[in-house]
Design a protein around this motif. Sequence first.
Motif, PDB file in Angstrom:
ATOM      1  N   ASN A  71    -122.456 -30.771   4.543  1.00 44.61           N
ATOM      2  CA  ASN A  71    -121.425 -31.596   3.911  1.00 44.61           C
ATOM      3  C   ASN A  71    -120.569 -30.835   2.910  1.00 44.61           C
ATOM      4  N   GLU A  72    -120.697 -29.501   2.899  1.00 43.81           N
ATOM      5  CA  GLU A  72    -119.883 -28.701   1.988  1.00 43.81           C
ATOM      6  C   GLU A  72    -118.493 -28.476   2.575  1.00 43.81           C
ATOM      7  N   GLY A  73    -117.626 -27.857   1.773  1.00 42.53           N
ATOM      8  CA  GLY A  73    -116.284 -27.535   2.250  1.00 42.53           C
ATOM      9  C   GLY A  73    -116.341 -26.283   3.102  1.00 42.53           C
ATOM     10  N   ASP A  74    -115.927 -25.169   2.537  1.00 41.57           N
ATOM     11  CA  ASP A  74    -116.003 -23.883   3.235  1.00 41.57           C
ATOM     12  C   ASP A  74    -117.431 -23.349   3.091  1.00 41.57           C
ATOM     13  N   ILE A  75    -118.107 -23.172   4.208  1.00 40.46           N
ATOM     14  CA  ILE A  75    -119.521 -22.762   4.144  1.00 40.46           C
ATOM     15  C   ILE A  75    -119.711 -21.261   4.355  1.00 40.46           C
ATOM     16  N   THR A  76    -118.628 -20.511   4.358  1.00 42.47           N
ATOM     17  CA  THR A  76    -118.731 -19.070   4.620  1.00 42.47           C
ATOM     18  C   THR A  76    -119.682 -18.380   3.653  1.00 42.47           C
ATOM     19  N   GLU A  77    -119.548 -18.675   2.363  1.00 42.22           N
ATOM     20  CA  GLU A  77    -120.397 -18.023   1.370  1.00 42.22           C
ATOM     21  C   GLU A  77    -121.856 -18.430   1.539  1.00 42.22           C
ATOM     22  N   LYS A  78    -122.080 -19.689   1.857  1.00 45.12           N
ATOM     23  CA  LYS A  78    -123.452 -20.160   2.086  1.00 45.12           C
ATOM     24  C   LYS A  78    -124.067 -19.431   3.286  1.00 45.12           C
ATOM     25  N   LEU A  79    -123.292 -19.286   4.338  1.00 44.29           N
ATOM     26  CA  LEU A  79    -123.780 -18.573   5.523  1.00 44.29           C
ATOM     27  C   LEU A  79    -124.046 -17.107   5.206  1.00 44.29           C
ATOM     28  N   SER A  80    -123.210 -16.539   4.355  1.00 47.26           N
ATOM     29  CA  SER A  80    -123.393 -15.146   3.949  1.00 47.26           C
ATOM     30  C   SER A  80    -124.710 -14.969   3.194  1.00 47.26           C
ATOM     31  N   HIS A 115    -118.174 -32.917  13.524  1.00 50.49           N
ATOM     32  CA  HIS A 115    -118.980 -32.137  12.581  1.00 50.49           C
ATOM     33  C   HIS A 115    -118.146 -30.957  12.092  1.00 50.49           C
ATOM     34  N   LYS A 116    -117.582 -31.098  10.909  1.00 48.37           N
ATOM     35  CA  LYS A 116    -116.568 -30.151  10.425  1.00 48.37           C
ATOM     36  C   LYS A 116    -117.084 -28.731  10.227  1.00 48.37           C
ATOM     37  N   ASN A 117    -118.389 -28.576   9.978  1.00 52.55           N
ATOM     38  CA  ASN A 117    -118.933 -27.240   9.723  1.00 52.55           C
ATOM     39  C   ASN A 117    -119.731 -26.667  10.897  1.00 52.55           C
ATOM     40  N   ALA A 118    -119.790 -27.411  11.979  1.00 56.97           N
ATOM     41  CA  ALA A 118    -120.628 -26.993  13.108  1.00 56.97           C
ATOM     42  C   ALA A 118    -120.136 -25.701  13.752  1.00 56.97           C
ATOM     43  N   LYS A 119    -118.819 -25.580  13.898  1.00 56.36           N
ATOM     44  CA  LYS A 119    -118.291 -24.380  14.557  1.00 56.36           C
ATOM     45  C   LYS A 119    -118.497 -23.149  13.681  1.00 56.36           C
ATOM     46  N   ALA A 120    -118.302 -23.289  12.375  1.00 56.98           N
ATOM     47  CA  ALA A 120    -118.531 -22.160  11.466  1.00 56.98           C
ATOM     48  C   ALA A 120    -119.997 -21.733  11.515  1.00 56.98           C
ATOM     49  N   ALA A 121    -120.902 -22.710  11.587  1.00 53.31           N
ATOM     50  CA  ALA A 121    -122.329 -22.394  11.680  1.00 53.31           C
ATOM     51  C   ALA A 121    -122.629 -21.645  12.978  1.00 53.31           C
ATOM     52  N   LEU A 123    -134.807 -23.836  30.782  1.00 50.62           N
ATOM     53  CA  LEU A 123    -134.395 -24.984  29.974  1.00 50.62           C
ATOM     54  C   LEU A 123    -133.180 -24.560  29.155  1.00 50.62           C
ATOM     55  N   ILE A 124    -132.042 -25.169  29.443  1.00 51.84           N
ATOM     56  CA  ILE A 124    -130.812 -24.881  28.699  1.00 51.84           C
ATOM     57  C   ILE A 124    -130.552 -26.027  27.732  1.00 51.84           C
ATOM     58  N   GLU A 125    -130.317 -25.663  26.483  1.00 50.90           N
ATOM     59  CA  GLU A 125    -129.992 -26.667  25.469  1.00 50.90           C
ATOM     60  C   GLU A 125    -128.571 -26.445  24.970  1.00 50.90           C
ATOM     61  N   TYR A 126    -127.757 -27.474  25.060  1.00 50.56           N
ATOM     62  CA  TYR A 126    -126.442 -27.470  24.417  1.00 50.56           C
ATOM     63  C   TYR A 126    -126.617 -28.180  23.087  1.00 50.56           C
ATOM     64  N   SER A 127    -126.304 -27.457  22.011  1.00 49.02           N
ATOM     65  CA  SER A 127    -126.672 -27.967  20.693  1.00 49.02           C
ATOM     66  C   SER A 127    -125.586 -27.713  19.654  1.00 49.02           C
ATOM     67  N   ASP A 128    -125.746 -28.394  18.525  1.00 51.70           N
ATOM     68  CA  ASP A 128    -124.793 -28.368  17.418  1.00 51.70           C
ATOM     69  C   ASP A 128    -125.622 -28.222  16.143  1.00 51.70           C
ATOM     70  N   PHE A 129    -125.368 -27.156  15.374  1.00 55.08           N
ATOM     71  CA  PHE A 129    -126.186 -26.891  14.193  1.00 55.08           C
ATOM     72  C   PHE A 129    -126.059 -27.971  13.116  1.00 55.08           C
ATOM     73  N   GLN A 130    -124.993 -28.766  13.161  1.00 51.77           N
ATOM     74  CA  GLN A 130    -124.818 -29.824  12.162  1.00 51.77           C
ATOM     75  C   GLN A 130    -125.345 -31.168  12.658  1.00 51.77           C
ATOM     76  N   CYS A 131    -125.804 -31.214  13.884  1.00 48.49           N
ATOM     77  CA  CYS A 131    -126.278 -32.454  14.494  1.00 48.49           C
ATOM     78  C   CYS A 131    -127.704 -32.776  14.018  1.00 48.49           C
ATOM     79  N   PRO A 132    -127.920 -33.927  13.367  1.00 49.80           N
ATOM     80  CA  PRO A 132    -129.268 -34.289  12.891  1.00 49.80           C
ATOM     81  C   PRO A 132    -130.297 -34.388  14.017  1.00 49.80           C
TER      82      PRO A 132
END
Length: 239
Positions: free
Chosen positions: A160-169, A125-131, A84-93
């Motif tokens: 919905n944040e701006g730069d999520i790097t710190e949150k991911l950290s 989804h502006k933050n999906a790629k960073a996630a 089972l392969i899933e193509y997914s987006d972390f920002q996708c509800p």
Amino acid sequence: MEELSRKERRKLLREQKKSEKQNQKVFVNLKKLFITLFGCLVIGFFGFKVYKWATAPVPTVSGVSVEAKDDDWIKGNKDASITLIEYSDFQCPACKTYAPMIKKLSEEYKDNIKVVYRHYPLPQHKNAKAAAYGAEAAGKQGKFWEMHDLLFEKQEEWSNEGDITEKLSIFAESLGLNKDEWRADYESQEVKDAVNADVTLANMINLSSTPTFLLNGEKITIRNYEDIKSKVEEKLKSN
């Protein structure tokens, strides 16, 4: 009734023993034949299974191979015949809604299925790629699936944040990762290339939405857990 003489009794006894030996010989030969036939059936059965696996066509969508690769993120049995392969987006509800369902499936059928996660961060989804970069970087330290679960669990905190790097950290630190290593991997071209490779393949098979599921190379729609479970059961019965 006339009594048999000693000589006649000995003769009769010899004939009985001879008959018993012949019967025993027949029984032994039949036993050997049965064992041989049974062995042939067993070898033939497993030989057919191996042949079927080895000659099975590679799953394709739009003529493009979508089989699981060694560098994919895989849960379950890597040698399973069901993928089972899933193509997914972390920002996708919607992807968040399906995440617990797919996790449950991978646990319930861990010996019979391999579940593959591939990135497809949508442009809107502006933050999906960073996630996705954050999850890939966590994977460098063996915590891809833990970051995967955390990103979906806390989606509202970062989507919905701006730069999520710190949150991911902060997420990385909560998982016990080395923050400096995680940050270096997060910013690396290698991680970006890994995510972009998934996106390129998704575009080649004409995907346009998330989540998209491929069960042994076939696009499927999943309504609920019982639905995907029944589809997996059907594949198990046909193998």
